[in-house]
Scaffold this motif. Structure first.
Motif, PDB file in Angstrom:
ATOM      1  N   VAL A 153      26.897  54.376 142.171  1.00 28.47           N
ATOM      2  CA  VAL A 153      28.001  54.198 141.222  1.00 28.47           C
ATOM      3  C   VAL A 153      27.948  52.763 140.724  1.00 28.47           C
ATOM      4  N   LEU A 154      27.934  52.602 139.420  1.00 29.18           N
ATOM      5  CA  LEU A 154      27.868  51.274 138.811  1.00 29.18           C
ATOM      6  C   LEU A 154      29.253  50.704 138.510  1.00 29.18           C
ATOM      7  N   ASP A 155      30.203  51.601 138.218  1.00 36.99           N
ATOM      8  CA  ASP A 155      31.552  51.142 137.868  1.00 36.99           C
ATOM      9  C   ASP A 155      32.557  52.201 138.295  1.00 36.99           C
ATOM     10  N   SER A 156      33.472  51.817 139.185  1.00 32.74           N
ATOM     11  CA  SER A 156      34.542  52.716 139.636  1.00 32.74           C
ATOM     12  C   SER A 156      35.815  52.529 138.813  1.00 32.74           C
ATOM     13  N   PHE A 157      35.872  51.467 137.993  1.00 34.86           N
ATOM     14  CA  PHE A 157      37.011  51.151 137.128  1.00 34.86           C
ATOM     15  C   PHE A 157      38.286  50.830 137.901  1.00 34.86           C
ATOM     16  N   THR A 159      38.085  51.367 127.207  1.00 35.84           N
ATOM     17  CA  THR A 159      38.814  50.370 127.980  1.00 35.84           C
ATOM     18  C   THR A 159      38.950  50.852 129.424  1.00 35.84           C
ATOM     19  N   VAL A 160      39.432  49.970 130.286  1.00 31.18           N
ATOM     20  CA  VAL A 160      39.909  50.378 131.601  1.00 31.18           C
ATOM     21  C   VAL A 160      41.408  50.569 131.494  1.00 31.18           C
ATOM     22  N   LEU A 161      41.876  51.760 131.868  1.00 30.16           N
ATOM     23  CA  LEU A 161      43.290  52.101 131.781  1.00 30.16           C
ATOM     24  C   LEU A 161      43.673  52.888 133.032  1.00 30.16           C
ATOM     25  N   SER A 162      44.548  52.326 133.833  1.00 32.33           N
ATOM     26  CA  SER A 162      45.030  52.970 135.066  1.00 32.33           C
ATOM     27  C   SER A 162      43.864  53.399 135.960  1.00 32.33           C
ATOM     28  N   ASN A 163      42.922  52.484 136.153  1.00 37.89           N
ATOM     29  CA  ASN A 163      41.786  52.694 137.055  1.00 37.89           C
ATOM     30  C   ASN A 163      40.834  53.801 136.606  1.00 37.89           C
ATOM     31  N   GLN A 164      40.815  54.053 135.315  1.00 41.19           N
ATOM     32  CA  GLN A 164      39.864  55.000 134.731  1.00 41.19           C
ATOM     33  C   GLN A 164      39.345  54.426 133.417  1.00 41.19           C
ATOM     34  N   MET A 165      38.271  54.991 132.919  1.00 42.77           N
ATOM     35  CA  MET A 165      37.721  54.599 131.619  1.00 42.77           C
ATOM     36  C   MET A 165      38.347  55.482 130.548  1.00 42.77           C
ATOM     37  N   GLY A 187      34.946  62.133 122.227  1.00 44.86           N
ATOM     38  CA  GLY A 187      35.306  62.561 120.883  1.00 44.86           C
ATOM     39  C   GLY A 187      36.713  62.242 120.420  1.00 44.86           C
ATOM     40  N   THR A 188      37.670  62.146 121.360  1.00 48.01           N
ATOM     41  CA  THR A 188      39.060  61.852 121.007  1.00 48.01           C
ATOM     42  C   THR A 188      39.599  60.817 121.996  1.00 48.01           C
ATOM     43  N   ASP A 189      40.918  60.599 121.944  1.00 42.91           N
ATOM     44  CA  ASP A 189      41.519  59.654 122.896  1.00 42.91           C
ATOM     45  C   ASP A 189      42.039  60.344 124.151  1.00 42.91           C
ATOM     46  N   VAL A 190      41.724  61.621 124.341  1.00 37.69           N
ATOM     47  CA  VAL A 190      42.266  62.397 125.458  1.00 37.69           C
ATOM     48  C   VAL A 190      41.534  62.167 126.781  1.00 37.69           C
ATOM     49  N   PRO A 191      40.194  62.208 126.822  1.00 41.01           N
ATOM     50  CA  PRO A 191      39.515  62.236 128.126  1.00 41.01           C
ATOM     51  C   PRO A 191      39.619  60.925 128.892  1.00 41.01           C
ATOM     52  N   ARG A 192      39.422  61.034 130.196  1.00 42.24           N
ATOM     53  CA  ARG A 192      39.337  59.888 131.076  1.00 42.24           C
ATOM     54  C   ARG A 192      38.110  60.068 131.971  1.00 42.24           C
ATOM     55  N   PHE A 193      37.435  58.963 132.258  1.00 41.31           N
ATOM     56  CA  PHE A 193      36.201  59.004 133.027  1.00 41.31           C
ATOM     57  C   PHE A 193      36.323  58.121 134.266  1.00 41.31           C
ATOM     58  N   ASP A 194      35.557  58.489 135.287  1.00 43.61           N
ATOM     59  CA  ASP A 194      35.591  57.724 136.531  1.00 43.61           C
ATOM     60  C   ASP A 194      34.200  57.710 137.148  1.00 43.61           C
ATOM     61  N   GLU A 218      41.711  46.453 131.124  1.00 46.06           N
ATOM     62  CA  GLU A 218      40.998  45.484 130.291  1.00 46.06           C
ATOM     63  C   GLU A 218      40.151  46.215 129.252  1.00 46.06           C
ATOM     64  N   GLY A 219      39.711  45.437 128.258  1.00 43.76           N
ATOM     65  CA  GLY A 219      38.798  45.970 127.260  1.00 43.76           C
ATOM     66  C   GLY A 219      39.478  46.278 125.946  1.00 43.76           C
ATOM     67  N   PRO A 220      38.686  46.726 124.969  1.00 43.95           N
ATOM     68  CA  PRO A 220      37.252  47.032 125.103  1.00 43.95           C
ATOM     69  C   PRO A 220      36.381  45.779 125.020  1.00 43.95           C
ATOM     70  N   PRO A 221      35.162  45.872 125.587  1.00 39.98           N
ATOM     71  CA  PRO A 221      34.630  46.935 126.450  1.00 39.98           C
ATOM     72  C   PRO A 221      35.258  46.880 127.833  1.00 39.98           C
ATOM     73  N   PRO A 222      34.938  47.833 128.705  1.00 43.06           N
ATOM     74  CA  PRO A 222      35.577  47.881 130.024  1.00 43.06           C
ATOM     75  C   PRO A 222      35.319  46.658 130.899  1.00 43.06           C
ATOM     76  N   SER A 223      34.221  45.959 130.671  1.00 46.06           N
ATOM     77  CA  SER A 223      33.929  44.699 131.363  1.00 46.06           C
ATOM     78  C   SER A 223      32.759  44.049 130.646  1.00 46.06           C
TER      79      SER A 223
END
Length: 219
Positions: free
Chosen positions: A27-31, A53-59, A192-199, A36-41
């Protein structure tokens, strides 16, 4: 007749290369840090739209449009992999895209391979694409996942030589073959939109892997 020593069965030593599970890189980034961001770091670059961005410990996407970010602190060898956890899924008919061998970290239209995990009405699918000289070409038919994507699923892809392999929850879903984007490159995410979150974004060089070998005794 003359006495002869008993002939015991002889065996020969054979070693086989064991298949490596996915993922094979860290894992390179757990967020897990302050927003912070953009970018996330500083390890990331924006390659589409205004990035993530990083938002609530997610991308999180930075806007309600196509956004892309590359892990730009390292350019990986040609054999590489990339993955992330889909903490929150996007809307139907939207993709969660893994990018491989991106030639320019700040340009999502530079040559690359792209693996698109897309929600559908019914069984969800994966499509494998290449973009070369700004022209997109799908590599083979869609891959039917036989079910629906779910929050918490892990989406990934690897490229080894000319073989692009699709990984869903660490299980191979199939391969596609292409050799046009053959060099080293960056890895990243496009949404594609502002909905998803990544971890738990991960990936890196497959060339750093050690092949596991097991001994097999063959009569």
């Amino acid at each position: 007749g003359a006495w002869r020593p008993r002939q015991w069965p002889r065996s020969r030593n054979v070693y086989q290369d064991d298949a490596l599970a996915f993922p094979n890189t860290p894992v390179l980034d757990s967020f897990n840090r302050a927003n912070e961001g953009p970018p996330p770091s500083a390890n990331w670059s924006t390659m589409r739209g205004t990035g993530h961005t990083v938002l609530s410990n997610q991308m999180a996407p930075n806007a309600n449009a196509v956004q892309g970010s590359s892990w730009s602190v390292l350019r990986f060898d040609r054999d590489q992999e990339c993955r992330f956890t889909a903490a929150v899924l996007d809307s139907p008919n939207q993709g969660h895209n893994v990018y491989l061998r991106v030639q320019t970290a700040t340009n999502g239209d530079s040559d690359h391979y792209e693996v698109d995990f897309e929600r559908q009405i019914g069984n969800d699918k994966v499509a494998v694409w290449k973009e070369v000289a700004t022209v997109y070409t799908q590599l083979g038919a869609d891959i039917d996942l036989g079910g629906e994507l779910a929050a918490g699923d892990q989406f990934g892809a690897s490229v080894t030589g000319s073989t692009i392999e699709v990984w869903y929850n660490n299980v191979s879903q199939g391969t596609r073959t292409d050799s046009e984007v053959s060099g080293t490159g960056f890895i990243g995410i496009v949404s594609g939109t502002d909905v998803p979150r990544f971890d738990d974004f991960g990936g890196g060089d497959q060339s750093l892997l050690t092949i596991s070998r097991s001994h097999v005794s063959v009569p």
